[in-house]
Design a protein around this motif. Structure first.
Motif, short mmCIF file in Angstrom:
data_model
loop_
_atom_site.label_atom_id
_atom_site.label_comp_id
_atom_site.label_asym_id
_atom_site.label_seq_id
_atom_site.Cartn_x
_atom_site.Cartn_y
_atom_site.Cartn_z
N HIS A 1 0.84 -1.21 0.00
CA HIS A 1 0.00 0.00 0.00
C HIS A 1 0.87 1.26 0.00
CE1 HIS A 1 -4.25 -1.03 0.35
NE2 HIS A 1 -3.89 -2.12 1.03
N LEU A 2 1.90 1.24 0.84
CA LEU A 2 2.76 2.42 0.93
C LEU A 2 3.53 2.66 -0.36
CD1 LEU A 2 4.45 2.90 4.41
CD2 LEU A 2 2.38 3.90 3.49
N GLN A 3 4.02 1.57 -0.96
CA GLN A 3 4.78 1.73 -2.20
C GLN A 3 3.88 2.29 -3.31
OE1 GLN A 3 8.32 1.10 -2.67
NE2 GLN A 3 7.75 2.41 -4.41
N THR A 4 2.66 1.78 -3.41
CA THR A 4 1.72 2.29 -4.41
C THR A 4 1.46 3.78 -4.18
OG1 THR A 4 0.67 0.12 -4.47
CG2 THR A 4 -0.60 1.94 -5.40
N ALA A 5 1.30 4.13 -2.92
CA ALA A 5 1.06 5.53 -2.58
C ALA A 5 2.25 6.39 -2.97
CB ALA A 5 0.79 5.65 -1.08
N ALA B 1 2.50 9.67 -5.24
CA ALA B 1 2.75 10.95 -4.58
C ALA B 1 4.12 11.55 -4.91
CB ALA B 1 2.62 10.78 -3.05
N TYR B 2 5.11 10.71 -5.07
CA TYR B 2 6.48 11.25 -5.21
C TYR B 2 6.65 12.14 -6.45
CZ TYR B 2 11.55 11.48 -4.74
OH TYR B 2 12.83 11.92 -4.59
N PRO B 3 6.20 11.67 -7.63
CA PRO B 3 6.35 12.56 -8.80
C PRO B 3 5.54 13.85 -8.65
CG PRO B 3 5.81 10.31 -9.47
CD PRO B 3 5.60 10.38 -8.00
N GLY C 1 13.11 0.53 3.13
CA GLY C 1 12.87 -0.56 2.20
C GLY C 1 11.99 -0.21 1.00
N PHE C 2 11.75 1.07 0.77
CA PHE C 2 10.90 1.46 -0.36
C PHE C 2 11.75 1.85 -1.56
CE2 PHE C 2 8.29 2.36 3.41
CZ PHE C 2 7.25 1.47 3.13
N THR C 3 11.15 1.69 -2.73
CA THR C 3 11.81 2.12 -3.96
C THR C 3 11.37 3.55 -4.26
OG1 THR C 3 11.59 -0.15 -4.73
CG2 THR C 3 12.17 1.51 -6.38
N VAL C 4 12.35 4.43 -4.36
CA VAL C 4 12.01 5.82 -4.68
C VAL C 4 11.70 5.90 -6.17
CG1 VAL C 4 12.81 8.20 -4.66
CG2 VAL C 4 13.45 6.64 -2.79
#
Lengths: 162, 255
Positions: free
Chosen positions: B162-166, B170-172, B215-218
């Protein structure tokens, strides 16, 4: 009739924070300055938290109280500088907070980051134990955080350091 | 420098502060959408408090604009249409699930922390004072976001996904927070604001290692720009329809 600055400060002790009704605006440290010219009065106040809905109420309360002293004109101005910090809360107000189960903020001498790292070091207002844990940095009002005391198994509120 | 600016800087600083104010108002409104709907009571309270803080910050910035002949703060907030708003698109995206709101706010709070630290040294005293004040309150937002991102990162595959999808969404969009307003160079030269590129670099220096170590992919993606020039998604008009309805119906209403 000529008012004195001292009379105005004394009268402001009657104006309370609507969220902590035993603490005055003076004890809370939000009054920056009082100026009197004849019977015209200017009071400068500063917000605790900028979004605090109590500020307009306190502003109105101050104006009303000063008018009751006989001032012909009252100007209550809001100014962000110098910035309010929780260190400005008077010892008398800290003691009163304890009596309603509200832990006063630790003094931080403008080193808020350090205090936030050490948030567990908040004493329970009921049993004075430091065996407490921050449950939520947000609480029922903007200026309060929620803690839990393991020693007496009580949740309690803290006036946040700022 | 005094509180009075030369006319050319006055219009540029107006645009800059308007962007700050609109960011706060729009993301604050999105945070308020969790009131009554939070996944747990503590988070209901947290997002409601964060919303109240952000609205207070928006009011502070709109009040600065009143001093720059911007008219009434309420009119600025409630009578402009979406093309006149200058917020980054990140702020207007729908609240999504809890993971999205959390990640969006974390990226935003960190950007604000970095920017306000620099603005506290602005040569324009009203802006410096507002920034110094607001950054103290933001520390609690950051503490909230950081704690939750770390907690959910350890929460198992579903939470992480869920966090990675978010984050991918959000990041871009967060890049839009650092989109410079027109004539930013003049403001920078006068010492009124930091260069947005420097603020963005400081933000990345903190956020990239933090997310990686959790542990997330930026994500690498196209930045969502245009918000500072009035280009918005359809979501902003929907938000404004809801947020402005009462004031537009009866500007004298009191509640």
């Amino acid at each position: 009739m000529n008012l004195t600055v001292g009379q105005v400060w004394e009268a402001l002790e009657d104006v309370k924070d609507p969220e902590i009704p035993m603490v005055s605006v003076v004890e809370l440290g939000i009054v920056q300055a009082v100026e009197v010219e004849g019977d015209a009065v200017r009071v400068v106040i500063t917000p605790t938290f900028t979004g605090c809905p109590a500020l307009p109420m306190m502003r109105e309360g101050i104006a009303e109280r000063v008018r009751a002293l006989g001032a012909s004109a009252v100007d209550v101005e809001v100014c962000l500088s110098p910035r309010w910090t929780s260190d400005r809360i008077a010892p008398s107000a800290r003691a009163k907070m304890q009596t309603i189960g509200l832990a006063p903020p630790p003094r931080h001498a403008d080193r808020l980051d350090l205090v936030l790292e050490l948030t567990p070091l908040v004493r329970c207002p009921y049993c004075a134990s430091s065996d407490t844990v921050l449950e939520n940095p947000f609480g029922p009002t903007l200026c309060r955080a929620m803690y839990y005391c393991h020693a007496c198994q009580q949740p309690f509120e803290q006036f946040k350091a700022l | 420098m005094s509180n009075t600016l030369p006319p050319n800087l006055q219009s540029s600083i107006f645009d800059y502060i308007l962007a700050l104010a609109d960011d706060e108002l729009v993301i604050g409104h999105r945070a308020s959408e969790w009131t009554g709907l939070g996944p747990i009571l503590e988070e209901d309270i947290a997002f409601s408090s964060i919303a109240q803080d952000e609205l207070g910050h928006a009011l502070t910035f709109y009040t600065l604009l009143e001093g720059l002949d911007g008219g009434d703060a309420d009119d600025l907030a409630f009578l402009r249409g979406s093309a006149e708003f200058r917020n980054a698109q990140l702020c207007e995206l729908p609240r999504g699930d809890f993971a999205f709101s959390l990640v969006r706010h974390f990226l935003y709070d960190l950007a604000e922390a970095v920017r306000l630290d620099r603005l506290a040294d602005s040569a324009y005293p009203p802006l410096a004072q507002a920034a110094a004040k607001i950054r103290q309150e933001e520390k609690y937002h950051l503490m909230h976001g950081r704690t939750w991102v770390q907690k959910l990162a350890r929460g198992g595959d579903e939470a992480r996904a869920h966090l990675q999808t978010a984050l991918d969404l959000a990041y871009p969009a967060a890049a839009g927070l650092f989109e410079p307003v027109e004539d930013e160079a003049e403001l920078v030269a006068a010492g009124l604001v930091p260069p947005s590129a420097e603020v963005a670099a400081s933000w990345r220096e903190v956020v990239v290692p933090f997310l990686s170590s959790a542990g997330f992919t930026v994500p690498v993606g196209t930045s969502h720009l245009g918000g500072r020039y009035g280009q918005h998604t359809e979501y902003l008009s929907q938000l404004l329809d809801a947020m402005q309805a009462l004031y537009r119906t009866d500007p004298e209403a009191s509640w």
